[in-house]
Write a protein that holds these residues in place. Structure first.
Motif, PDB file in Angstrom:
ATOM      1  N   ASN A  53      73.041  95.417  40.427  1.00  0.00           N
ATOM      2  CA  ASN A  53      72.664  94.591  41.586  1.00  0.00           C
ATOM      3  C   ASN A  53      72.978  93.118  41.327  1.00  0.00           C
ATOM      4  N   ILE A  54      72.591  92.254  42.299  1.00  0.00           N
ATOM      5  CA  ILE A  54      72.911  90.828  42.207  1.00  0.00           C
ATOM      6  C   ILE A  54      72.210  90.179  41.019  1.00  0.00           C
ATOM      7  N   ILE A  55      70.968  90.593  40.727  1.00  0.00           N
ATOM      8  CA  ILE A  55      70.218  90.003  39.618  1.00  0.00           C
ATOM      9  C   ILE A  55      70.920  90.253  38.298  1.00  0.00           C
ATOM     10  N   GLU A  56      71.387  91.509  38.084  1.00  0.00           N
ATOM     11  CA  GLU A  56      72.080  91.818  36.840  1.00  0.00           C
ATOM     12  C   GLU A  56      73.444  91.125  36.786  1.00  0.00           C
ATOM     13  N   MET A  57      74.110  90.990  37.951  1.00  0.00           N
ATOM     14  CA  MET A  57      75.435  90.375  37.952  1.00  0.00           C
ATOM     15  C   MET A  57      75.371  88.888  37.597  1.00  0.00           C
ATOM     16  N   CYS A  58      74.250  88.230  37.833  1.00  0.00           N
ATOM     17  CA  CYS A  58      74.110  86.843  37.387  1.00  0.00           C
ATOM     18  C   CYS A  58      74.225  86.741  35.868  1.00  0.00           C
ATOM     19  N   SER A  59      73.569  87.677  35.173  1.00  0.00           N
ATOM     20  CA  SER A  59      73.649  87.695  33.707  1.00  0.00           C
ATOM     21  C   SER A  59      75.058  88.011  33.231  1.00  0.00           C
ATOM     22  N   ILE A  60      75.709  89.014  33.878  1.00  0.00           N
ATOM     23  CA  ILE A  60      77.069  89.381  33.478  1.00  0.00           C
ATOM     24  C   ILE A  60      78.019  88.200  33.670  1.00  0.00           C
ATOM     25  N   THR A  61      77.847  87.446  34.786  1.00  0.00           N
ATOM     26  CA  THR A  61      78.717  86.290  35.054  1.00  0.00           C
ATOM     27  C   THR A  61      78.541  85.226  33.972  1.00  0.00           C
ATOM     28  N   ALA A  62      77.292  84.957  33.574  1.00  0.00           N
ATOM     29  CA  ALA A  62      77.052  83.956  32.535  1.00  0.00           C
ATOM     30  C   ALA A  62      77.660  84.392  31.210  1.00  0.00           C
ATOM     31  N   LEU A  63      77.523  85.676  30.855  1.00  0.00           N
ATOM     32  CA  LEU A  63      78.102  86.166  29.605  1.00  0.00           C
ATOM     33  C   LEU A  63      79.625  86.100  29.628  1.00  0.00           C
ATOM     34  N   ALA A  64      80.224  86.293  30.789  1.00  0.00           N
ATOM     35  CA  ALA A  64      81.686  86.363  30.864  1.00  0.00           C
ATOM     36  C   ALA A  64      82.326  84.973  30.799  1.00  0.00           C
ATOM     37  N   HIS A  65      81.675  83.946  31.310  1.00  0.00           N
ATOM     38  CA  HIS A  65      82.369  82.665  31.491  1.00  0.00           C
ATOM     39  C   HIS A  65      81.857  81.526  30.616  1.00  0.00           C
ATOM     40  N   LEU A  66      80.660  81.628  30.064  1.00  0.00           N
ATOM     41  CA  LEU A  66      80.121  80.505  29.295  1.00  0.00           C
ATOM     42  C   LEU A  66      80.458  80.672  27.818  1.00  0.00           C
ATOM     43  N   LYS A  67      80.977  79.589  27.202  1.00  0.00           N
ATOM     44  CA  LYS A  67      81.236  79.589  25.760  1.00  0.00           C
ATOM     45  C   LYS A  67      79.929  79.246  25.051  1.00  0.00           C
ATOM     46  N   ALA A  68      79.187  80.276  24.674  1.00  0.00           N
ATOM     47  CA  ALA A  68      77.839  80.056  24.166  1.00  0.00           C
ATOM     48  C   ALA A  68      77.569  80.984  22.990  1.00  0.00           C
ATOM     49  N   ALA A  69      76.511  80.646  22.246  1.00  0.00           N
ATOM     50  CA  ALA A  69      75.991  81.548  21.222  1.00  0.00           C
ATOM     51  C   ALA A  69      75.077  82.558  21.913  1.00  0.00           C
ATOM     52  N   VAL A  70      75.345  83.847  21.727  1.00  0.00           N
ATOM     53  CA  VAL A  70      74.628  84.904  22.436  1.00  0.00           C
ATOM     54  C   VAL A  70      73.525  85.439  21.537  1.00  0.00           C
ATOM     55  N   LEU A  71      72.304  85.501  22.074  1.00  0.00           N
ATOM     56  CA  LEU A  71      71.168  86.133  21.403  1.00  0.00           C
ATOM     57  C   LEU A  71      70.868  87.425  22.141  1.00  0.00           C
ATOM     58  N   PHE A  72      71.197  88.568  21.486  1.00  0.00           N
ATOM     59  CA  PHE A  72      70.901  89.868  22.104  1.00  0.00           C
ATOM     60  C   PHE A  72      69.547  90.346  21.583  1.00  0.00           C
ATOM     61  N   PHE A  73      68.580  90.451  22.505  1.00  0.00           N
ATOM     62  CA  PHE A  73      67.205  90.782  22.121  1.00  0.00           C
ATOM     63  C   PHE A  73      67.004  92.291  22.119  1.00  0.00           C
ATOM     64  N   LEU A  74      66.364  92.759  21.036  1.00  0.00           N
ATOM     65  CA  LEU A  74      65.962  94.164  20.895  1.00  0.00           C
ATOM     66  C   LEU A  74      64.451  94.239  20.794  1.00  0.00           C
ATOM     67  N   ASP A  75      63.848  95.123  21.578  1.00  0.00           N
ATOM     68  CA  ASP A  75      62.412  95.381  21.465  1.00  0.00           C
ATOM     69  C   ASP A  75      62.246  96.622  20.579  1.00  0.00           C
TER      70      ASP A  75
END
Length: 680
Positions: free
Chosen positions: A234-256
């Motif tokens: 959905n649109i909420i998840e696609m916001c996250s995918i867009t940020a991951l695809a285009h921003l040059k950033a350090a990614v923190l993948f959280f695991l519970d």
């Protein structure tokens, strides 16, 4: 640094409001002042101006809308894709395209009707063409009302988007819903993201800022992502995918790792492998959260194996980027946002890895070569094999030791802190008094003693001594003045010279006093009539002297003045005896008739004499300042000519501002009377 501030986009009015704004502005700026008697060319120009002004206002408003909304091709791809996810770029472009089309159509309508107005043959025809032109323009705006409403909704939503800089140092937090992403950003930044114990509490991107090594870092909290096909998100998840695809950033993948989020470690590992392509060329840190509920060492073998596989993928991505195998220490970290254990370590590790990567990229770029060519490090060559360690002179060491040993001078602020702080410590105002004995500084001096003010009796002889000093000073100054008065250029004056100098100074003082009196009463000093001239300042002798000084023969004027005074006295006597005979008896003639004849005769004599004294325009009298009668006539002619224009304007003088009509009719006629405004 590129900044996108969507909050500055102006409000887009609705279709009805748009028309009201433009037409009311047109009516205000081009009010209708048209009459049947006007020439047809004047009517055409007025209505053409009205149509052009309306078209210009429509064009400016629509151009502002088109220019202020961002073009998807001209902004950063992150914002372009984010706007596409939120609003569908096809609908967005279509709305802006309709506004642009409406602007062009309104311009064509105005052009056509202006051409028709050039050939308008009557007032009715011109007015009808103007109404038709404005009506067609308003119809065009009504047709794009849905597009205007859509753009206004987009503007309001864009104004609420966070201000994200795609090019700055960024830390991106991603993972399944309810794994602790929002809690982490609240811990390391001043952001206030809502945290709830259910999934999809965060529905949009949130931004916070943190510092590391005196540098500012941008931290972005993304909504949760589920492991499902790309088309089903959905649109909420696609916001996250867009940020991951285009921003040059350090990614923190959280695991519970505790499983309290409602998703198992296997599901979270599957999500990691499905989106790992988005982690390419980005520093990746796998964060095992909620270790207060489940320590990492206590995980089952299957779950531990999945975690190690994710760590291996992260290390592989580091090696693919050209990194060192030693960097795998900061790939897998544990933390608990509940107890704050490991939170700062995770933040520092992400910031450090991002900083190292940005430095490496800059070192590999072409720009760094241009910069390195400008640097030159000078390495001195040794002249011999002798060791020369750094040496500090002994005097410097002793001076430093003395300065450290010397007690620092205490300030009032230090004394205040030592003695209880503000409100408790009171600074002494007598400590700097200059007295013979320092013990006297804090002595209490009473103000009142035996009913008297002590300060009045500190020195009872002070007034007497002051008078003696003033007298002595006065005598000294008088002596100096006398010595200076009778000594010029260092030479003694004789007695005659001293007397003459004293007389000159006395007269000078009198002149100064007289001048000051005249100056102080210059406005209110009256003219003294001659009958009150007790000092006899205004006499014929004085007049003769003054006329002689001017180079004029005074004999005629003096004789005239004397004869005038004699005739005045004789006339008074004649008047007193006019009604009597030689024996003083009443004459039996008509007294009224005789008095009338006397009045007429005296008036004619006085008028003729006044003309002779003052000098009529045709006459000339010496002493008037003119050379002869010709010069006087020329001067009178010039004076009369100079005041002709002023007299024509009915002015009293040059400073007069005449108002010929104090109540102009257009301001004082046709007004409603009292009691006629009830209809309002």
């Amino acid at each position: 640094m590129v900044q996108y501030n969507f909050k500055k986009i102006t409000v887009v009015p609705s279709g009805k409001d748009f028309i009201d704004i433009i037409l009311s502005r047109t009516q205000r700026q081009t009010p209708t002042v048209v009459h049947k008697g006007y020439a047809i060319s004047r009517l055409r120009e007025f209505y053409m101006r009205k149509v052009k002004y309306t078209q210009q206002n429509f064009h400016e408003k629509l151009s502002a809308i088109i220019d202020e909304f961002p073009r998807l091709e001209g902004i950063h791809p992150f914002y372009g894709d984010l706007l596409h996810v939120l609003y569908n770029k096809d609908h967005y472009k279509l709305a802006l395209g309709q506004v642009n089309t409406a602007r062009n159509i309104i311009g064509k309508i105005a052009k056509d009707y202006v051409r028709l107005l050039k050939y308008g043959d009557s007032l009715y025809r011109c007015k009808s063409l103007k109404v038709a032109a404005l009506g067609r323009m308003c119809t065009v705006i009504k047709r794009i009302s849905p597009s205007l409403a859509y753009l206004e909704q987009i503007r309001q939503h864009m104004a609420r988007l966070p201000s994200i800089d795609p090019n700055t140092r960024t830390i991106l937090i991603c993972g399944y819903p309810n794994v602790g992403k929002s809690s982490f950003i609240n811990k390391i930044t001043r952001a206030d993201v809502d945290v709830q114990p259910y999934a999809f509490t965060t529905k949009s991107l949130f931004v916070g800022h943190t510092d590391y090594k005196y540098l500012r870092y941008q931290v972005i909290d993304t909504p949760g992502i589920l492991d499902r096909p790309f088309e089903d998100r959905n649109i909420i998840e696609m916001c996250s995918i867009t940020a991951l695809a285009h921003l040059k950033a350090a990614v923190l993948f959280f695991l519970d790792i505790s499983g309290s989020c409602g998703y198992s470690i296997a599901q979270q590992a599957a999500l990691f492998h499905s989106i790992k392509s988005l982690f390419m060329n980005k520093p990746l840190v796998i964060v095992c959260n909620k270790i207060d509920l489940q320590p990492l060492e206590g995980l089952p073998e299957e779950d531990m194996k999945l975690v190690m596989e994710m760590k291996a993928e992260a290390v592989k991505s580091i090696l693919a980027q050209g990194g060192d195998s030693k960097d795998d220490e900061g790939v897998l970290l544990t933390m608990s946002t509940m107890t704050d254990e490991g939170v700062i370590a995770v933040k520092n590790a992400a910031c450090e890895r991002l900083l190292n990567q940005r430095v490496e990229i800059k070192m590999k770029s072409k720009k760094i070569n241009d910069c390195l060519n400008r640097f030159h490090v000078a390495v001195p060559k040794p002249r011999d094999t002798k060791e020369r360690p750094p040496c500090i002179p002994q005097a410097v060491i002793e001076a430093r030791a003395t300065a450290n040993a010397k007690e620092k001078r205490k300030l009032e602020k230090d004394l205040e802190e030592e003695n209880g702080g503000a409100g408790v410590y009171s600074a002494s105002l007598r400590k700097h008094y200059l007295l013979a004995n320092d013990e006297w500084k804090e002595d209490v001096m009473p103000e009142i003693l035996d009913g008297h003010n002590v300060y009045d009796f500190v020195d009872p002889d002070i007034l007497q001594r002051l008078e003696e000093l003033e007298q002595e000073e006065g005598l000294r100054l008088e002596g100096e003045a006398v010595e200076e008065d009778f000594e010029m250029d260092g030479k003694e004056l004789t007695e005659e010279e001293k007397a003459l100098l004293s007389e000159i100074r006395r007269k000078k003082k009198l002149l100064i006093q007289e001048h000051r009196i005249k100056k102080s009463t210059a406005e209110s000093r009256p003219v003294v009539p001659r009958k009150f001239d007790k000092d006899r300042k205004y006499t014929t002798d004085r007049m003769g002297r003054e006329l002689s000084a001017l180079g004029i023969n005074p004999s005629a004027a003096v004789n005239r003045a004397r004869s005038r005074s004699l005739s005045t006295r004789g006339r008074k006597r004649d008047r007193s005896l006019a009604g009597q005979g030689e024996d003083g008896e009443a004459m039996d003639i008509d007294t009224e008739h005789s008095n009338k004849k006397l009045r007429v005769r005296s008036r004619s004599i006085s008028a003729s004499r006044s003309r002779a004294i003052i000098g009529a325009p045709g006459g000339f009298t010496p002493g008037e300042g003119f050379r002869d009668i010709v010069q006087k006539q020329q001067a009178l002619k010039i004076a009369k000519k100079s005041v002709r224009q002023r007299n024509k304007a009915a002015c009293k003088g040059e400073g007069d501002r005449v108002i010929p009509n104090l109540k102009p009719k257009h301001l004082f006629s046709g007004k409603r009377g009292k009691g006629k405004t009830t209809r309002r």
